[in-house]
Every structure is written in structure tokens, then in C-alpha cells.
Scaffold this motif. Structure first.
Motif, PDB file in Angstrom:
ATOM      1  N   THR A 162      -3.185  -7.020  -3.705  1.00 16.04           N
ATOM      2  CA  THR A 162      -3.392  -6.470  -2.366  1.00 16.04           C
ATOM      3  C   THR A 162      -4.777  -5.862  -2.257  1.00 16.04           C
ATOM      4  OG1 THR A 162      -1.043  -6.000  -2.034  1.00 16.04           O
ATOM      5  CG2 THR A 162      -2.596  -4.791  -0.666  1.00 16.04           C
ATOM      6  N   ILE A 163      -5.494  -6.216  -1.205  1.00 17.02           N
ATOM      7  CA  ILE A 163      -6.817  -5.657  -0.917  1.00 17.02           C
ATOM      8  C   ILE A 163      -6.666  -4.724   0.278  1.00 17.02           C
ATOM      9  CG2 ILE A 163      -9.205  -6.178  -0.281  1.00 17.02           C
ATOM     10  CD1 ILE A 163      -8.791  -8.966  -1.500  1.00 17.02           C
ATOM     11  N   CYS A 186       0.840  -1.192   0.000  1.00 15.57           N
ATOM     12  CA  CYS A 186       0.000   0.000   0.000  1.00 15.57           C
ATOM     13  C   CYS A 186       0.879   1.248   0.000  1.00 15.57           C
ATOM     14  CB  CYS A 186      -0.920   0.027   1.221  1.00 15.57           C
ATOM     15  SG  CYS A 186      -2.109  -1.340   1.295  1.00 15.57           S
ATOM     16  N   CYS A 192      -2.163   0.283  -4.584  1.00 15.35           N
ATOM     17  CA  CYS A 192      -1.831  -1.013  -3.994  1.00 15.35           C
ATOM     18  C   CYS A 192      -1.124  -1.890  -5.011  1.00 15.35           C
ATOM     19  CB  CYS A 192      -3.089  -1.718  -3.490  1.00 15.35           C
ATOM     20  SG  CYS A 192      -3.958  -0.820  -2.181  1.00 15.35           S
ATOM     21  N   GLU A 224      -8.667  -3.135   2.123  1.00 12.63           N
ATOM     22  CA  GLU A 224      -9.605  -3.367   3.225  1.00 12.63           C
ATOM     23  C   GLU A 224      -9.228  -4.586   4.054  1.00 12.63           C
ATOM     24  OE1 GLU A 224     -11.182  -0.631   0.455  1.00 12.63           O
ATOM     25  OE2 GLU A 224     -10.499  -2.684   0.095  1.00 12.63           O
ATOM     26  N   GLY A 283      -7.566   0.611   3.857  1.00 14.67           N
ATOM     27  CA  GLY A 283      -8.522   1.147   2.902  1.00 14.67           C
ATOM     28  C   GLY A 283      -9.530   2.077   3.545  1.00 14.67           C
TER      29      GLY A 283
END
Length: 235
Positions: free
Chosen positions: A196-197, A136, A192, A199, A167
């Protein structure tokens, strides 16, 4: 974002020169970040450090010794992708090459670096390079006021240290800066790395967010008093 049992480490790199006109107040930004962390629900799960009067060599030396989960830069940027600026030996500042800085920080992702916050103007191109490897990255496409930048940073770290995801914390901080009057065209953006998420990325590890076990409390004397049917105790 953190190793099991270890507090999440945030390193604030204060690379802005007070001798250069228009430089951000890096000390004020660090104080606001510290107050946000110290007033948070999970302050015991966060370790906040600073690297004052930072030159590029100081950053390399620090990362070799210890890798933080979050790396925050309080610095100046250069228009048209000219590079993030670090202090020089004569007390001024000078830009460093985006590609080189990106390659440098990428070496520490496997050791735990998860979030880079570029608290400087004109850092979107650097953010794109960093997001190839760093999970991130937060940067800004153009000029952002010093107070607007501090508003964003204070809110971001308060939310992260209260247990919210990267997030959601970014969304809250961005909306706060927008509501406070920051230029809507140059609000911080989150990028990101592939897969990659944001959240699903947290500063506070799950081991610190487990609610404490409840211990049953028995009335004094063991059992509740019993009264004959139809009769009430005298008050």
C-alpha cells in the motif's frame, strides 16, 4: 478508496465512557470532524455517520450492515498494549483483545474498509496488527492529550475531504498537532499494509474530483461590435 459514484463513508465509533475520569470528549471530537467535512471542497462526496455509546457488539452489528471506507475510534486505550476500550453495559469501559479486534476488522477489508484511525492512547501495537490487512492504520504509541487528538483529527479529515491523499493528509495533521504543542514522542503514526502506498490512497474518488466542463459564453447579440478603422466608440 470509494466505489464509483458512491460517497465515501466515514463511521466515527464513540466508545469513550463519560463516567470514567480522563475519558476523551467523544462528542466534541465528532463535532469537529463534522465541521471539517461540512466545510470542505468535496463535502457532497462524503457521508459521515456516528455510532454513539458504542459497545463491541454494536460495532459488529453496524459493520455487518454497512462497511465504511474509514473507521474512526474515539476511545481510551490501555497502557502496555492492554487493548482499546469499549463501553460496557454498566456504563463503564473495558478493554477488548487486540488480536480479536484486528481479526474482526480484517473481515471487512474486501468490502471497502481502507483506513482505520485509532483516536486513543497506547494503540501502536493494535495498529501494527491491523496493518497486516487494513491498507492504512493510524495509532499512537503513548499518551496523547484530548485537545491534541482533536486537533489531529480535525485537520486530517479536512485535508482528506479537500481531496488530498491519506499520506499527505496524515503529514499535514501530524505537523499541525506538533506545532500546537502535542508531545512530539507520541504523535500519531501511519502504518500501511504490504504494497500500500499512502500517497496513492484517497478518500475522494476521481469521479468527484473531475473539474466541471466549461461552456463557451457568447456575447449578447451574437458577434462582437465592429468599429471603422481609426475610430473609437463614444463612451
Amino acid at each position: 478508496m470509494t466505489d464509483a459514484g458512491a460517497p465515501a463513508r466515514i463511521l466515527v465509533v464513540q466508545a469513550a465512557s463519560p463516567r470514567v475520569a480522563g475519558s476523551p470528549d467523544a462528542g466534541a471530537e465528532y463535532r469537529e470532524i463534522r465541521w471539517s467535512v461540512e466545510g470542505s471542497q468535496y463535502r457532497h462526496a462524503v457521508a459521515l455517520d456516528s455510532l454513539p455509546a458504542a459497545r463491541l457488539a454494536d460495532l459488529s452489528d453496524r459493520l455487518i450492515k454497512e462497511v465504511p471506507a474509514v473507521l474512526h475510534f474515539s476511545a481510551r486505550g490501555t497502557p502496555d498494549g492492554g487493548g482499546l476500550r469499549f463501553l460496557t453495559s454498566d456504563g463503564a469501559d473495558a478493554p477488548v483483545r487486540d488480536r480479536g479486534l484486528s481479526d474482526l476488522l480484517g473481515q471487512f477489508v474486501a468490502e471497502g474498509l481502507r483506513l482505520v484511525v485509532l483516536g486513543a492512547c497506547w494503540t501502536s501495537e493494535l495498529a501494527e496488527l491491523l496493518a497486516v490487512a487494513v491498507p492504512c492504520v493510524i495509532g499512537t504509541a503513548g499518551p496523547i492529550g484530548d485537545q491534541d487528538c482533536r486537533t489531529y483529527s480535525r485537520t486530517l479529515y479536512s485535508s482528506l475531504a479537500h481531496g488530498r491523499s491519506v499520506g499527505q493528509s496524515h503529514a499535514i495533521a501530524r505537523a499541525t498537532a506538533d506545532a500546537s504543542g502535542a508531545d512530539a514522542d507520541y504523535l500519531p503514526d501511519l502504518r500501511c499494509s504490504p504494497g500500500t502506498i499512502p500517497e496513492a490512497e484517497y478518500l475522494i474518488g476521481p469521479q468527484f474530483r473531475v473539474p466541471p466542463a466549461r461552456t463557451p459564453v457568447k456575447p449578447r447579440g451574437g458577434m462582437l461590435p465592429r468599429f471603422p478603422f481609426g475610430r473609437k466608440p463614444r463612451l
